[in-house]
Design a protein around this motif. Sequence first.
Motif, mmCIF file in Angstrom:
data_model
loop_
_atom_site.group_PDB
_atom_site.id
_atom_site.type_symbol
_atom_site.label_atom_id
_atom_site.label_comp_id
_atom_site.label_asym_id
_atom_site.label_seq_id
_atom_site.Cartn_x
_atom_site.Cartn_y
_atom_site.Cartn_z
ATOM 1 N N LYS A 29 0.830 -1.153 0.065
ATOM 2 C CA LYS A 29 0.033 -0.065 0.155
ATOM 3 C C LYS A 29 0.791 1.283 -0.161
ATOM 4 C CE LYS A 29 -2.655 -1.099 3.412
ATOM 5 N NZ LYS A 29 -3.744 -1.085 4.550
ATOM 6 N N ASN A 172 -7.604 1.104 1.982
ATOM 7 C CA ASN A 172 -7.272 -0.408 1.387
ATOM 8 C C ASN A 172 -7.204 -1.428 2.210
ATOM 9 O OD1 ASN A 172 -7.238 -1.942 -0.885
ATOM 10 N ND2 ASN A 172 -5.392 -0.995 -1.687
ATOM 11 N N LEU A 175 -7.432 -4.859 0.762
ATOM 12 C CA LEU A 175 -6.208 -5.433 0.433
ATOM 13 C C LEU A 175 -5.501 -6.466 1.300
ATOM 14 C CD1 LEU A 175 -3.923 -4.483 -2.383
ATOM 15 C CD2 LEU A 175 -2.831 -4.883 -0.235
ATOM 16 N N ALA A 220 -9.300 -6.405 -4.881
ATOM 17 C CA ALA A 220 -7.737 -6.272 -4.337
ATOM 18 C C ALA A 220 -6.909 -7.306 -5.033
ATOM 19 C CB ALA A 220 -7.943 -6.585 -2.765
#
Length: 267
Positions: A29, A172, A175, A220
């Motif tokens: 990320k 995120n 993910l 993701a």
Amino acid sequence: MLTPTSDLTQENYYDRSTDWDYQSPTFFKKFLKCEAETMAELNGEYSDMNHEALLVGNYLHSYFESSESHQKFIDDHKSEIMTRTKKLRAPFEKAEDMIDTLKEDSLFQGLYQGEKEAIVTGFIDGVQWKGKVDCLNLKRGYFLDLKTSRDIHKKFWNNEDREWQSFVAEYNYQLQMYVYRELIRQTFDIETTPYIVAVSKEKVPDKMVISIPDYRLEEAAMQIDKFQNHIEDVKAGRVEPTRCGKCDYCKSTAKLGKIVSMDDLID
Ligand SMILES: [Zn+2]
């Protein structure tokens, strides 16, 4: 006792050297946000870490790991956690409120059962990844990740998709949940369902168990598929890292270049 099949241990899991050997949701990320900043961090030249926020998070996590872990964490960080008069400093008082909110909830008590801080590893498209699961319950087929949020219902503007999104999408976390599910499958050969347990930092902390729809996990997977090879090239030095131009690292290392029109200042 579950035994992870890697050379990663609770002691070396966060060592910088392991971030060279393994990809992780955290670093993936970071790379998506700014490659230049992340490479500087991997090279030990820069850190964007908010030390206090990290300590508060660890204070909360260690509490739910075990009483021994929590006591050890407090002993190791006494001067940062306590005032000179041996009282908890304000951010840790807040963490205590958040702990109380969760520990008094019967759904949470029943759910937060299993192996704590379970290290999992595996390969995604040929790249070795690592993950540390807050609470893994293989018997009942789920895992949990504890997240603190300023406000669980806060809206964040996604400029790329031109829509509002939740804190889960903003950071995120889907993910991370996708990767953990994948690594758990590879480590233990068991299918699991991910949940986020969120607790807010508000005056009266809010709490919620959050599920991740399958399409989010698939997104993701696609995001990893799309960017992973490039990130590996950057990591290996085959490609120059791109500067985002907006983060603190980029700002602190930037020099005035071309002159920009007032119309080009915002996205
Ligand atoms: Zn940057």
